[in-house]
Write a protein that holds these residues in place. Sequence first.
Motif, PDB file in Angstrom:
ATOM      1  N   LEU A 265      41.207  36.468  48.661  1.00 20.19           N
ATOM      2  CA  LEU A 265      39.766  36.430  48.428  1.00 20.19           C
ATOM      3  C   LEU A 265      39.441  36.641  46.953  1.00 20.19           C
ATOM      4  O   LEU A 265      38.563  35.977  46.392  1.00 20.19           O
ATOM      5  CB  LEU A 265      39.059  37.486  49.281  1.00 20.19           C
ATOM      6  CG  LEU A 265      39.002  37.208  50.784  1.00 20.19           C
ATOM      7  CD1 LEU A 265      38.341  38.379  51.510  1.00 20.19           C
ATOM      8  CD2 LEU A 265      38.232  35.919  51.067  1.00 20.19           C
ATOM      9  N   LYS A 268      40.217  33.508  44.901  1.00 21.18           N
ATOM     10  CA  LYS A 268      39.150  32.507  44.977  1.00 21.18           C
ATOM     11  C   LYS A 268      37.941  32.934  44.147  1.00 21.18           C
ATOM     12  O   LYS A 268      37.324  32.120  43.453  1.00 21.18           O
ATOM     13  CB  LYS A 268      38.744  32.283  46.435  1.00 21.18           C
ATOM     14  CG  LYS A 268      39.795  31.556  47.259  1.00 21.18           C
ATOM     15  CD  LYS A 268      39.279  31.238  48.657  1.00 21.18           C
ATOM     16  CE  LYS A 268      40.276  30.376  49.417  1.00 21.18           C
ATOM     17  NZ  LYS A 268      39.781  29.989  50.758  1.00 21.18           N
ATOM     18  N   ASN A 269      37.618  34.204  44.218  1.00 23.37           N
ATOM     19  CA  ASN A 269      36.487  34.719  43.447  1.00 23.37           C
ATOM     20  C   ASN A 269      36.736  34.557  41.950  1.00 23.37           C
ATOM     21  O   ASN A 269      35.841  34.174  41.187  1.00 23.37           O
ATOM     22  CB  ASN A 269      36.263  36.190  43.796  1.00 23.37           C
ATOM     23  CG  ASN A 269      34.994  36.758  43.179  1.00 23.37           C
ATOM     24  OD1 ASN A 269      33.934  36.148  43.247  1.00 23.37           O
ATOM     25  ND2 ASN A 269      35.107  37.932  42.572  1.00 23.37           N
TER      26      ASN A 269
END
Length: 430
Positions: A265, A268-269
């Motif tokens: 996550l 991706k951020n």
Amino acid sequence: MTPDWYEEIFQKYHAILNEYDHLYIGLSAGIDSNMLLHWLHTYRAKLPPITAIHVNHQWHGEDSIIWANFARDKAKHYGIDFINYDVVIDIDQKGAEACGREARYIQFAKTMAEMGGKGLLLVAHHRSDQAETVMYRLLRGSGTLGLGGMRAMTTLHFGDHALEVLRPLLSISKSTLYQTGKRLGIAWMEDYTNHGVEEARNQIRNGIFPKVAEFFPHYEQTFARSAELIQESDALLLEIAEMDGKRAIANGQLDLTEMRTLSRLRQKNLLRHWLNLHHVILEKRQFDECFAMFVAKKPTSESCFAMHDWCIRAFEHTLYFLKPKPVVNHRVAWVKSDHAPPLSFWRGLDLMLVNRENGGSFHPMWRDRSQTVKKLLQEIALEPWLRHDIQLLKDRATGEVIWIEHLGLSQRYQALCEPSGILPTIIREH
């Protein structure tokens, strides 16, 4: 009598407004920007100089001229400087509305740059526009950046153009603008193109929201509240990305080794954040493709994610954001350098500048033996996409390679070097 919300907004933004040398307002003939113009006029004695800019798309024949003249007359009525631009817009796959918006903001940015000083653009987006924006982006599958809607204060980027924008009316509803305008006797013109259902936003405004209002009469406030909460979530994601970026981002490049120490996550951020630093927002399908190419899998030197006028390449566990420009000419310039031949050496040669061809060997001064040019470029870890445009200086009479860009002078001439001499450098004209 000045409306209460006039004073509330002025108290909220007057400190920000006075940080700038000049204020600009995007002015049309409609109710929104005319109410913003009147609000600025009300407090102009406490504000920097103001200029109104109208961009005429020329899409509606005689009506476009009437609207432009109306905007000019309103600015003149308040004693505010006015500039009109008649523009011709090429409509591409983004659609008329998006192309028109881009053309307006580019013109705003150009004008503000030409005027000089620190300028701020004010536009008349209001709470009803915010609800439409959030709904539109929800239907398009946006993430937190999009679902947060429009920010009251932001910097917009269009290619090489950037401008700071304030939306002071973002907390005010369209109905409040109408009521206030009628009470104060402010004239405006209705844009009949806003009342159809052909465009997606008009369908939301005139088709969907009237039905929503039957069951949720305060839906605008609800959308505005949701947008604020999502903006807070997006700000938190930005803080996390900036923390991760301190280790993984340098000189505009993204370190994949550092990135892979993060959770999926946060990877991706961080990738979204890195793209945003380059003023790029990808749709989900495009983002997933980019992530899979460079992060989920091990990229090769041939991996390339290309969009419009930019691309992403990987090399040595690093992502590069590239905006290649066609080179129309190469020329040689001369610079002072330590341990280099004197100017007389170069003047004694009949040099020709040529592009590198495949094959061939070279013995640079910094190496103990000759090697193929290909392996030398690999040895110095030159990015692969730069290798096709390497320039060489040859002796025209003998064809001997004297100097190669990035590799330097031939070992043969090391004995001629002086503590302070001259070396060539290549200038690329775009």
